[in-house]
Design an enzyme around this catalytic site. Structure first.
Site, PDB file in Angstrom:
ATOM      1  N   ARG A  96       0.821  -1.219   0.000  1.00 35.83           N
ATOM      2  CA  ARG A  96       0.000   0.000   0.000  1.00 35.83           C
ATOM      3  C   ARG A  96       0.853   1.266   0.000  1.00 35.83           C
ATOM      4  NH1 ARG A  96      -5.464  -0.187   0.722  1.00 35.83           N
ATOM      5  NH2 ARG A  96      -6.272  -2.282   0.517  1.00 35.83           N
TER       6      ARG A  96
ATOM      7  N   ARG B 183      -2.916   6.267   0.535  1.00 34.00           N
ATOM      8  CA  ARG B 183      -3.406   7.403   1.324  1.00 34.00           C
ATOM      9  C   ARG B 183      -2.475   8.014   2.359  1.00 34.00           C
ATOM     10  NH1 ARG B 183      -8.757   4.672   3.136  1.00 34.00           N
ATOM     11  NH2 ARG B 183      -7.154   3.090   3.254  1.00 34.00           N
TER      12      ARG B 183
ATOM     13  N   ARG C 141      -6.382  12.777  -4.907  1.00 27.12           N
ATOM     14  CA  ARG C 141      -7.625  12.054  -4.615  1.00 27.12           C
ATOM     15  C   ARG C 141      -8.778  13.009  -4.292  1.00 27.12           C
ATOM     16  NH1 ARG C 141     -11.559   9.954  -3.703  1.00 27.12           N
ATOM     17  NH2 ARG C 141     -12.049   8.042  -2.559  1.00 27.12           N
TER      18      ARG C 141
ATOM     19  N   ASP D 140      -6.450  -1.838  -7.952  1.00 25.74           N
ATOM     20  CA  ASP D 140      -7.067  -2.474  -6.782  1.00 25.74           C
ATOM     21  C   ASP D 140      -7.405  -3.915  -7.115  1.00 25.74           C
ATOM     22  OD1 ASP D 140      -8.245  -1.599  -3.991  1.00 25.74           O
ATOM     23  OD2 ASP D 140      -9.591  -3.100  -4.845  1.00 25.74           O
TER      24      ASP D 140
ATOM     25  N   TYR E 175     -15.320 -11.173  -1.307  1.00 19.35           N
ATOM     26  CA  TYR E 175     -15.976  -9.887  -1.628  1.00 19.35           C
ATOM     27  C   TYR E 175     -17.209 -10.101  -2.495  1.00 19.35           C
ATOM     28  CZ  TYR E 175     -12.309  -7.020   0.400  1.00 19.35           C
ATOM     29  OH  TYR E 175     -11.457  -6.422   1.285  1.00 19.35           O
TER      30      TYR E 175
HETATM   31  O1  CP3 Z   1      -0.132  -1.346  -2.704  1.00 24.97           O
HETATM   32  C1  CP3 Z   1      -0.319  -0.298  -3.353  1.00 24.97           C
HETATM   33  O2  CP3 Z   1       0.043   0.799  -2.974  1.00 24.97           O
HETATM   34  C2  CP3 Z   1      -0.954  -0.433  -4.724  1.00 24.97           C
HETATM   35  C3  CP3 Z   1      -2.354  -0.195  -4.800  1.00 24.97           C
HETATM   36  C4  CP3 Z   1      -3.338  -1.098  -4.067  1.00 24.97           C
HETATM   37  C5  CP3 Z   1      -4.591  -0.612  -3.615  1.00 24.97           C
HETATM   38  N1  CP3 Z   1      -5.312  -1.660  -3.135  1.00 24.97           N
HETATM   39  C6  CP3 Z   1      -5.035   0.785  -3.701  1.00 24.97           C
HETATM   40  C7  CP3 Z   1      -6.185   1.234  -2.899  1.00 24.97           C
HETATM   41  C8  CP3 Z   1      -3.291  -2.466  -3.786  1.00 24.97           C
HETATM   42  C9  CP3 Z   1      -2.178  -3.469  -4.001  1.00 24.97           C
HETATM   43  C10 CP3 Z   1      -4.553  -2.810  -3.210  1.00 24.97           C
HETATM   44  C11 CP3 Z   1      -4.887  -4.186  -2.816  1.00 24.97           C
HETATM   45  C12 CP3 Z   1      -6.156  -4.432  -2.100  1.00 24.97           C
HETATM   46  N2  CP3 Z   1      -7.364  -3.827  -2.269  1.00 24.97           N
HETATM   47  C13 CP3 Z   1      -6.327  -5.463  -1.150  1.00 24.97           C
HETATM   48  C14 CP3 Z   1      -5.260  -6.453  -0.742  1.00 24.97           C
HETATM   49  C15 CP3 Z   1      -4.239  -5.829   0.130  1.00 24.97           C
HETATM   50  C16 CP3 Z   1      -4.601  -5.759   1.567  1.00 24.97           C
HETATM   51  O3  CP3 Z   1      -4.459  -4.673   2.131  1.00 24.97           O
HETATM   52  O4  CP3 Z   1      -4.977  -6.801   2.119  1.00 24.97           O
HETATM   53  C17 CP3 Z   1      -7.659  -5.418  -0.705  1.00 24.97           C
HETATM   54  C18 CP3 Z   1      -8.282  -6.329   0.325  1.00 24.97           C
HETATM   55  C19 CP3 Z   1      -8.305  -4.388  -1.428  1.00 24.97           C
HETATM   56  C20 CP3 Z   1      -9.739  -4.004  -1.353  1.00 24.97           C
HETATM   57  C21 CP3 Z   1      -9.928  -2.588  -0.973  1.00 24.97           C
HETATM   58  N3  CP3 Z   1      -9.590  -1.490  -1.749  1.00 24.97           N
HETATM   59  C22 CP3 Z   1     -10.501  -2.091   0.219  1.00 24.97           C
HETATM   60  C23 CP3 Z   1     -11.003  -2.976   1.353  1.00 24.97           C
HETATM   61  C24 CP3 Z   1     -10.498  -0.697   0.142  1.00 24.97           C
HETATM   62  C25 CP3 Z   1     -11.091   0.286   1.118  1.00 24.97           C
HETATM   63  C26 CP3 Z   1     -10.357   0.323   2.378  1.00 24.97           C
HETATM   64  C27 CP3 Z   1      -8.910   0.676   2.208  1.00 24.97           C
HETATM   65  O5  CP3 Z   1      -8.061  -0.128   2.631  1.00 24.97           O
HETATM   66  O6  CP3 Z   1      -8.611   1.722   1.681  1.00 24.97           O
HETATM   67  C28 CP3 Z   1      -9.878  -0.342  -1.075  1.00 24.97           C
HETATM   68  C29 CP3 Z   1      -9.617   1.016  -1.563  1.00 24.97           C
HETATM   69  C30 CP3 Z   1      -8.211   1.370  -1.950  1.00 24.97           C
HETATM   70  N4  CP3 Z   1      -7.367   0.581  -2.664  1.00 24.97           N
HETATM   71  C31 CP3 Z   1      -7.549   2.597  -1.674  1.00 24.97           C
HETATM   72  C32 CP3 Z   1      -6.278   2.520  -2.291  1.00 24.97           C
HETATM   73  C33 CP3 Z   1      -5.224   3.594  -2.335  1.00 24.97           C
HETATM   74  C34 CP3 Z   1      -8.118   3.772  -0.938  1.00 24.97           C
HETATM   75  C35 CP3 Z   1      -9.111   4.446  -1.805  1.00 24.97           C
HETATM   76  C36 CP3 Z   1      -9.189   5.924  -1.559  1.00 24.97           C
HETATM   77  O7  CP3 Z   1      -8.308   6.658  -1.985  1.00 24.97           O
HETATM   78  O8  CP3 Z   1     -10.190   6.327  -0.949  1.00 24.97           O
END
Ligand code: CP3
Length: 345
Positions: free
Chosen positions: A25, A29, A38, A74, A151
């Site tokens: 990640r 954020r 964003r 994502d 999901y």
């Molecule tokens: O790693 C990175 O920086 C690359 C980008 C990336 C995102 N999501 C961007 C994102 C990666 C590799 C993911 C993977 C992801 N997404 C997972 C597996 C990794 C983990 O943490 O277990 C999962 C379960 C998700 C599903 C997901 N996407 C959720 C549950 C959410 C909302 C809650 C949260 O953690 O933010 C997202 C949104 C998301 N994905 C954001 C980002 C930067 C935030 C969105 C925003 O800007 O509001």
């Protein structure tokens, strides 16, 4: 040796001058420049605009000396072309409007090639590769079938995975049908990412730790074996990531992957011994440790490096994603500590 090769060499268990480090990640954020962008664009809009998504991919590279970049996208994007109605609602996390709960729902899932339904991700890979100019390798990724299934079945995030396990236990044929569809979809998508320029892949099985070993073996392992067997032909290292997997490590190893992700509930040395030294490992600092004072972070980094014992094949990372509130200076201190404390030149 430069940062350009450190990460890929460690994935292949070759010696490196320092232990490579990147942060799950890292493109997200906790970065003020991400939050600024964003504020002007929705999350899906960012993902679907390769110009912007490539810019976010490079943000952590411009700020920190990390040894790899991860594609900004994502794990849930792959579900949208299947027709389940994916949304990211402000504050609520992801939502699947039409959850899959029956065999008929599984059969109704659309089959769309990645080049068609996810062409924007592939374009982001191409743009990011071009702009990275081989400074560090680019990691592509996808969700693992179980985590994606959770999901799709629950309709969003979950705590108990009640609907997921109910489908598993009451209609195993529908469950296996869904897992097969997800595995095929993920393999095709990841192969397309490699063709577009991804130099390593990570498969995120973030929530598989909710299963006991017998359920993992019966309901997940065959599909993970198929997924990793197909990806082995891609020619790039594949990282198999999960959390809560302390009780599943031998099975996770059996499933496949060149690098096995470890969360912070396990001691890295014990876990590596259980996995066997013919596989690389990634991890395993607690993401919340980044809220500790810098001296404490350094101490914990030193402890993990000590547990890795200087053995080739350790990629330093957190045990799960970096939290949005994490102090930036502490992320920098972590990266520097890994490089300084592991220096072998
Ligand atoms: O790693 C990175 O920086 C690359 C980008 C990336 C995102 N999501 C961007 C994102 C990666 C590799 C993911 C993977 C992801 N997404 C997972 C597996 C990794 C983990 O943490 O277990 C999962 C379960 C998700 C599903 C997901 N996407 C959720 C549950 C959410 C909302 C809650 C949260 O953690 O933010 C997202 C949104 C998301 N994905 C954001 C980002 C930067 C935030 C969105 C925003 O800007 O509001």
């Amino acid at each position: 040796m430069s940062a350009a090769t450190r990460f890929l060499r460690a994935c292949r268990r070759q010696p490196t001058d320092r232990t490579p480090v990147w942060i799950m990640r890292q493109a997200g954020r906790y970065l003020p420049e991400y939050r600024t962008l964003r504020a002007r664009h929705g999350f899906l809009e960012l993902c679907k605009t390769p110009e912007l998504a490539a810019r976010v991919t490079l943000m952590p590279i411009e700020r920190f000396p990390v040894d790899a970049a991860i594609l900004f996208a994502d794990i849930l994007l792959v579900l949208e072309p299947m027709g389940v109605g994916l949304e990211f609602a402000a504050g609520d996390g992801p939502i699947i409007r039409r959850p899959v709960r029956t065999r008929a729902d599984v059969d109704a899932l659309a089959r769309v090639p990645a080049a068609e339904g996810l062409g924007y991700v592939l374009e982001t890979v191409r743009l990011a590769r071009e702009r990275l100019a081989d400074r560090v390798p680019l990691i592509g990724f996808a969700g693992a079938p179980f985590t994606l299934a959770s999901y799709v079945i629950e309709g969003g995030g979950s705590r108990q995975y009640r609907h997921t396990k109910t489908l598993m236990y009451t209609d195993p044929a529908a469950w296996h049908g869904l897992m097969e569809r997800l595995s095929e979809t993920v393999v095709e998508y990841l192969q397309a990412q490699v063709a577009a320029g991804a130099q390593a892949l990570q498969v995120f099985d973030s929530w598989v730790g909710c299963l006991g070993p017998d359920d993992y073996r019966a309901y997940v392992l065959p599909h993970m074996r198929a997924t990793f067997a197909a990806l082995a032909a891609s020619g790039v290292p594949v990282i198999h990531f999960g959390t809560g997997t302390a009780a599943l490590l031998e099975l996770v190893r059996e499933a496949g992957g060149d690098v096995i992700g470890l969360d912070w509930h396990v001691d890295l040395a014990d876990a590596w011994r259980r996995l066997g030294y013919d596989v690389a490992v990634q991890g395993n600092l607690d993401p919340v440790a980044l809220f500790a004072p810098v001296e404490e972070i350094r101490r914990r980094v030193g402890r993990i490096l000590e547990r890795a014992g200087g053995r080739p094949g350790h990629v330093f990372n957190l045990g799960h994603g970096v939290l949005p509130e994490t102090p930036l200076a502490h992320v920098g201190a972590l990266i520097d500590a890994v490089h300084e404390l592991s220096a072998r030149d």
